[in-house]
Design an enzyme around this catalytic site. Structure first.
Site, mmCIF file in Angstrom:
data_model
loop_
_atom_site.group_PDB
_atom_site.id
_atom_site.type_symbol
_atom_site.label_atom_id
_atom_site.label_comp_id
_atom_site.label_asym_id
_atom_site.label_seq_id
_atom_site.Cartn_x
_atom_site.Cartn_y
_atom_site.Cartn_z
ATOM 1 N N ASP A 1 33.674 -42.678 20.042
ATOM 2 C CA ASP A 1 32.569 -41.722 19.848
ATOM 3 C C ASP A 1 31.288 -42.226 20.490
ATOM 4 O OD1 ASP A 1 32.104 -43.762 18.002
ATOM 5 O OD2 ASP A 1 31.307 -42.420 16.474
ATOM 6 N N ASN A 2 31.231 -43.507 20.786
ATOM 7 C CA ASN A 2 30.100 -44.140 21.484
ATOM 8 C C ASN A 2 30.555 -45.551 21.839
ATOM 9 O OD1 ASN A 2 28.922 -43.784 18.262
ATOM 10 N ND2 ASN A 2 29.360 -45.853 18.973
ATOM 11 N N HIS B 1 33.922 -48.772 12.577
ATOM 12 C CA HIS B 1 32.529 -48.703 12.116
ATOM 13 C C HIS B 1 32.289 -49.706 10.989
ATOM 14 C CE1 HIS B 1 28.815 -46.944 10.458
ATOM 15 N NE2 HIS B 1 28.725 -46.187 11.539
ATOM 16 N N CYS C 1 26.973 -41.732 16.622
ATOM 17 C CA CYS C 1 28.089 -41.016 15.996
ATOM 18 C C CYS C 1 28.014 -39.488 15.940
ATOM 19 C CB CYS C 1 28.259 -41.533 14.567
ATOM 20 S SG CYS C 1 28.451 -43.314 14.431
ATOM 21 N N LYS D 1 36.339 -39.030 9.151
ATOM 22 C CA LYS D 1 34.884 -38.985 8.977
ATOM 23 C C LYS D 1 34.318 -37.672 9.519
ATOM 24 C CE LYS D 1 30.873 -41.326 11.056
ATOM 25 N NZ LYS D 1 30.425 -42.567 11.720
ATOM 26 N N ASP E 1 35.756 -44.843 15.921
ATOM 27 C CA ASP E 1 34.330 -44.993 15.630
ATOM 28 C C ASP E 1 33.800 -46.344 16.112
ATOM 29 O OD1 ASP E 1 31.839 -44.503 14.569
ATOM 30 O OD2 ASP E 1 32.583 -43.903 12.610
ATOM 31 N N ASP E 2 32.782 -46.321 16.986
ATOM 32 C CA ASP E 2 32.110 -47.539 17.468
ATOM 33 C C ASP E 2 33.053 -48.467 18.230
ATOM 34 O OD1 ASP E 2 29.937 -46.498 16.186
ATOM 35 O OD2 ASP E 2 29.671 -48.140 14.763
ATOM 36 N N HIS F 1 30.633 -36.219 8.983
ATOM 37 C CA HIS F 1 29.303 -36.554 9.502
ATOM 38 C C HIS F 1 28.621 -35.374 10.193
ATOM 39 C CE1 HIS F 1 26.716 -40.042 11.341
ATOM 40 N NE2 HIS F 1 26.176 -39.505 10.256
ATOM 41 N N LYS G 1 26.205 -49.387 21.699
ATOM 42 C CA LYS G 1 25.878 -48.249 20.841
ATOM 43 C C LYS G 1 24.364 -48.192 20.614
ATOM 44 C CE LYS G 1 26.465 -46.491 16.117
ATOM 45 N NZ LYS G 1 27.106 -46.683 14.801
#
Length: 379
Positions: free
Chosen positions: A267-268, A208, A70, A122, A32-33, A124, A284
């Site tokens: 994811d980004n 994240h 995300c 996660k 994540d991130d 989401h 991001k």
């Protein structure tokens, strides 16, 4: 027993086992991130030996594209659609939304081929109704949280705790989330049958915000090496690296690795003021390459020797893994019908094998008719 009958029984056992083993084990890790440059082979200040080895002995996916934040990236992976055909929003806490209930998610597809399907991390992708929970969208088991972010140390969002095991609240909150994930991963893989096809979706919460890491990982970085925020972020990358390395070790112990395809991706792009996407422009939340060109690589026993240690410039979108994994599993990836867009993802396995390094797409759609004031377009 008649010798011919014995031969027939043994033959059927061998055929059945071989049939199962021809379907690969599939592991998809989503960090994540995670910044494009936030890994040791691009920045030696970061301690990520497992990521480094996986990329060095596997295939670097240098043109792997995602959405700029995300939830849409996850929706694209799970549905095989471009973000604007799934959704382009990050669902807020009180939103009565989720990934289109009419769409067949990847784990549900794989289950039709006999896969055991697991998710840790996660979600989401909506939880306002039980029908949207991971275990009701194709996963045999799930553990983790439903929102887009929470406290890593106590699993709280505001005054509420967001931590779930399958269909019920998980009372193990109060421990750093990645440690709980690692425990669950150990149980899942220890219980796995190597002769049954296995799918693991591991959308880690790291790196994240909030930026938090246990002291044992913070202490690996000199307190004077960089600013406090960046030091914590680097420690969080190391935690994600450790969890991923643990999964690889477990797969090898279970003798599953040789029949595994592992994809690791952000994811980004890295978030502003914490992650680094050097030398790419943006971060991001932007459609510049720093926001949508993800750090990604592939490994596992199914990577051909000729592709190991290489980097491919073949364009891949995260939605492509839906079609690619379905075809590897022997499942029809099409998912047309009323109330949903057809699947956009294409089979990129020839890029992984080196048979064709050109993208099968005429174009890769990063977003469509996107309005920052009203981003809730989509299915």
């Amino acid at each position: 027993m008649d010798s011919a009958l014995i031969y027939l029984v043994i033959s059927q056992i061998i055929i059945g086992t071989t049939s199962a083993l021809t379907k690969p084990h599939i592991v998809f890790v989503l960090v994540d991130d995670w910044g494009y440059a936030d890994v040791s082979f691009r920045n030696p200040a970061i301690l990520s030996p497992n990521f480094h080895k996986l990329a060095e002995t596997g295939l670097l996916l240098d043109r792997h594209y995602v959405f700029k934040y995300c939830s849409p990236s996850r929706a694209s992976f799970l549905t095989g659609r471009w973000p604007h055909h799934a959704h382009q929003w990050n669902p807020p806490q009180n939103a009565l939304v989720g990934v289109n209930i009419n769409m067949t998610l990847l784990p549900a597809k794989l289950k039709t081929a006999g896969y055991k399907t697991h998710m840790v991390g996660k979600w989401h992708e909506g939880f306002f109704d039980p029908a949207y929970l991971p275990v009701n969208r194709g996963f045999d088991t799930s553990s983790g949280f439903m929102e887009g972010g929470e406290d890593h140390m106590n699993e709280k969002v505001g005054c509420a705790t967001d931590f779930w095991k399958n269909k019920a609240p998980d009372t193990r909150n109060g421990t750093y989330d990645a440690y709980i994930y690692q425990h669950d991963l150990t149980e899942i893989l220890n219980d796995a049958n190597p002769n049954e096809p296995f799918f693991l979706y591991l959308p880690l919460h790291n790196v994240h915000t909030p930026l938090q890491a246990p002291d044992e990982w913070l202490n690996k970085y000199d307190i004077k090496s960089t600013c406090s925020k960046r030091r914590t972020y680097q420690a969080m990358v190391s935690v994600a690296d450790n969890v991923t390395g643990h999964v690889v070790e477990l797969l090898k112990k279970k003798r599953m690795w040789d029949n595994t395809i592992l994809i690791v991706s952000a994811d980004n792009g890295g978030a502003p003021c914490s992650g680094s996407n050097y030398p790419l422009k943006g971060c991001k939340g932007t459609f510049f390459e720093g926001g949508v060109r993800a750090l990604a690589f592939a490994n596992g026993g199914l990577i051909p020797d000729k592709m190991r240690g290489k980097s491919t410039q073949g364009f891949i979108h995260i939605a492509d893994w839906y079609t690619t994994f379905c075809k590897l599993a022997g499942v029809d990836p099409s998912d047309s019908g009323e109330g949903k867009f057809p699947v956009d993802g294409m089979d990129v396995w020839p890029i992984i094998t080196g048979d064709n390094d050109k993208t099968p797409h005429d174009e890769i759609v990063l977003g469509y008719n996107f309005n920052n004031s009203h981003p809730m377009q989509g299915a």
